[in-house]
Motif scaffolding. Structure first.
Motif, PDB file in Angstrom:
ATOM      1  N   ILE A  53      29.182  -9.075 -14.314  1.00 46.17           N
ATOM      2  CA  ILE A  53      28.848  -7.948 -13.435  1.00 46.17           C
ATOM      3  C   ILE A  53      30.096  -7.203 -12.961  1.00 46.17           C
ATOM      4  N   HIS A 108      22.735  -6.345  -7.713  1.00 42.63           N
ATOM      5  CA  HIS A 108      22.263  -7.544  -8.397  1.00 42.63           C
ATOM      6  C   HIS A 108      22.051  -8.636  -7.348  1.00 42.63           C
ATOM      7  N   ASN A 111      18.326  -7.099 -13.118  1.00 46.92           N
ATOM      8  CA  ASN A 111      19.347  -7.304 -12.085  1.00 46.92           C
ATOM      9  C   ASN A 111      19.055  -8.521 -11.210  1.00 46.92           C
TER      10      ASN A 111
END
Length: 643
Positions: free
Chosen positions: A508, A388, A474
């Motif tokens: 995340i 990401h 992402n």
């Protein structure tokens, strides 16, 4: 004995230097000293005559003086001030004027009589400047001279605006500014082209007449010029070296500004050392570079002849030391920045497990990710990690006004091509053009203009991250509130910035976080963004178990690079990977050719990045390791509970 040891440590230094742990401590000490002078003069019913400086360096000193006035009753009614300099030409009400600066940071907050304030006049006709400067000097003389002159130092070595070439007996006068000085001031003026080419400054000779002189410097940006000023030979090329002639001068530094002085940078040259592992690594790499021999070829004689006899006496033979340091460097090199699956990771920089990690790259501006670690970014994606990227700020101050018009013109034409009404858009476009006609350097853009600039940077960030292999899901745009002022001077960080960062981290739950650790960023955004990440992670580590498996890696590249002895992970890049990284950077078209704020390095960002990456690889090779095309370097952050 202690005094003799201190003299030995400072024998390279040609004037008195006091080093404090950090800027805030040093600034408080200087402010307390100024307050003592004022109070002593008050007790004797005398005026305190102070020479003052501007720029980032004295801001905390002035903040402390204001606090003493407001909380401790320190009065400035018996104070007369003379500022060092002012740009020419310069209106006193301009945002960049030193009149404005002094009002904002000191004068408007204290009880000093306005008639006691003297700042060079940037509005004078040129033919009146010489007489004005003579009168400025005479006023100081009539008051018995300056009781104290405080100074900063520019990266050219200037004090005041006494640039290289200034004479040691120079007086107050009109000068031409060095190009580096103007580049350093570019952000305040919205570009170097807007920075005045001249200034009125007190001379070196004027400064010398002060009864006491304190030169202050903070941050590693000033470290190299401080070393020249303190340890170098006197030279007109570095005007601050003339201060070596004064018996009344002191340098007040924080640890970063002092970091290149011999007693801190290469302490083995001046004293016996406590040889821990990091210092041994630094010293051996220094020795190898100093005598241009690979580490494994260094001998006991090399150590003895270069101030390191104590090391081989206490630790062991050169052979054993060489092998240990060489292995440390060898183990820092990895083609697997996310860890190599099913491999022994005991001597690798990253863990083998989990084999597929969640990696979160924080990018302060919308292009720092690919500029600084684009090769590693692409490799992490290629090796199957869940990568990401989070763009912390919009970067909307770093887009040319002409680009805004070009994009809006394109939008108008596109809408017309699909028969969509453009009347409202054309009104906005006209407002933009009218605003640009009257816009002054560093004026805050209209909201619509700021939005377009943010959209430009956002679209480029998408393009760069997509080129690196990411799906849109992402790619995260944070637009942290501290940055969104529309000004080059940003707001203080608040809990909102930290909470927004915590929320993304919690979403995340990364195994790896990459963050910009190049704190020499001349605009200060990188260190602010890093501190936000650090605070967010520090808070989360108190309550959330996943954070114990989350490593924080710092990258550099846009402005600086880690020293070889600091590097803990070096990711080699092939010629093809260097080319792919370059293409990722090229997606940021608004920053190509000539960015708005290039700092003091006018090379394009992709050129800087490639040359730094090649230099890192070359440095490893010179130490006796493999010869790679390029390398990206990383250092792991140690949290308090890991130290």
């Amino acid at each position: 004995m202690a005094r003799l040891n201190l003299l030995e440590e400072t024998r390279f230094e040609k004037l008195p230097v006091t080093v404090y742990s950090e800027e805030s401590v040093a600034a408080q000490k200087v402010a307390q000293h100024i307050a003592e002078i004022i109070r002593k003069k008050q007790a004797a019913n005398e005026m305190a005559v102070l020479g003052l400086a501007t720029g980032a360096t004295p801001i905390q000193v002035y903040a402390n003086l204001v606090k003493m006035h407001q909380e401790d009753g320190l009065s400035f009614k018996n104070v007369i001030t003379f500022n060092l300099d002012e740009y020419y030409p310069m209106r006193p009400d301009a945002k960049q004027s030193y009149v404005t600066f002094m009002d904002e940071h000191l004068f408007s907050h204290i009880d000093i009589p306005k008639e006691n304030i003297h700042i060079p006049d940037g509005t004078l006709p040129k033919d009146e400047i010489a007489d004005y400067c003579l009168d400025y000097e005479n006023k100081i003389g009539e008051l018995g001279g300056l009781d104290l002159q405080i100074l900063g130092i520019g990266r050219t070595g200037h004090i005041g605006f006494n640039e290289p070439g200034s004479a040691p007996n120079s007086g107050t006068r009109l000068v031409t500014l060095d190009d580096l000085t103007r580049r350093d001031a570019a952000r305040d003026f919205g570009g170097k082209e807007n920075v005045p080419t001249k200034a009125i400054t007190m001379g070196v000779g004027t400064i010398f007449k002060a009864k006491e002189i304190i030169l202050m410097a903070w941050s590693k940006k000033k470290a190299s010029i401080i070393k020249k000023a303190v340890e170098g030979e006197m030279s007109g090329n570095v005007p601050a070296t003339y201060l070596q002639l004064s018996d009344n001068v002191r340098f007040i530094l924080d640890e970063d500004a002092a970091s290149e002085l011999t007693r801190f940078n290469t302490p083995w040259l001046v004293k016996d050392c406590v040889w821990d592992k990091p210092l041994i690594k630094k010293a051996v790499i220094w020795l190898s570079s100093e005598i241009q021999k690979p580490i494994l070829k260094l001998t006991d004689e090399d150590y003895n002849n270069h101030g390191m006899a104590q090391l081989v006496t206490e630790v062991g033979s050169a052979y054993d030391i060489n092998i240990d340091v060489f292995n440390q460097l060898q183990h820092s090199i990895t083609g697997w920045p996310g860890g190599k699956p099913n491999a022994d990771d005991s001597q690798r920089p990253e863990r083998a497990e989990p084999a597929h990690k969640r990696s979160l790259i924080f990018s302060p501006h919308p292009d720092d990710d690919v500029i600084s670690m684009g090769g590693t970014f692409i490799r992490l994606v290629d090796q199957g990690h869940d990568v990401h990227v989070a763009y912390q700020t919009s970067g909307n101050t770093a887009v040319w006004d002409t680009d805004v018009l070009r994009y809006v013109e394109f939008t108008i034409d596109f809408n017309k091509s699909i028969n969509k009404d453009t009347a409202e858009l054309e009104k906005v476009y006209d407002r933009m053009r009218d605003f640009f006609k009257i816009k002054q350097p560093n004026d805050v853009d209209l909201e619509e203009i700021r939005n377009v600039k943010a959209f430009i940077r956002k679209s480029e960030a998408y393009a760069g991250a997509r080129y690196a292999g990411l799906e849109d899901s992402n790619i995260h745009f944070m637009a942290l509130p501290f940055y969104e002022t529309g000004k080059t001077v940003k707001n203080p960080v608040t809990d909102i910035d930290v909470e927004q960062t915590k929320a993304l981290l919690q979403k995340i739950k990364p195994h790896q976080v990459f963050a910009a650790g190049d704190f020499d960023d001349p605009h200060g955004t990188h260190i602010v963004c890093f501190r936000i990440i650090l605070e967010a992670l520090t808070q989360l580590r108190k309550t959330e178990e996943w954070t114990k498996d989350c490593w924080l890696w710092m990258y550099r590249g846009a402005w600086d690079e880690f020293e070889t002895h600091e590097i803990e992970m070096a990711v080699p890049l092939s010629p093809n990977e260097v080319h792919r990284k370059r293409n990722a950077i090229f997606q940021h078209q608004s920053q190509k050719d000539r960015p708005v704020f290039p700092g003091d390095d006018e090379r394009e960002f992709w050129v800087r990045a490639e040359q730094r990456n090649r230099e890192t690889a070359f440095n490893y090779h010179e130490l006796g390791l493999a010869n790679y095309e390029a390398m990206e370097a990383f250092v792991k952050w140690k949290f308090q509970d890991e130290k």
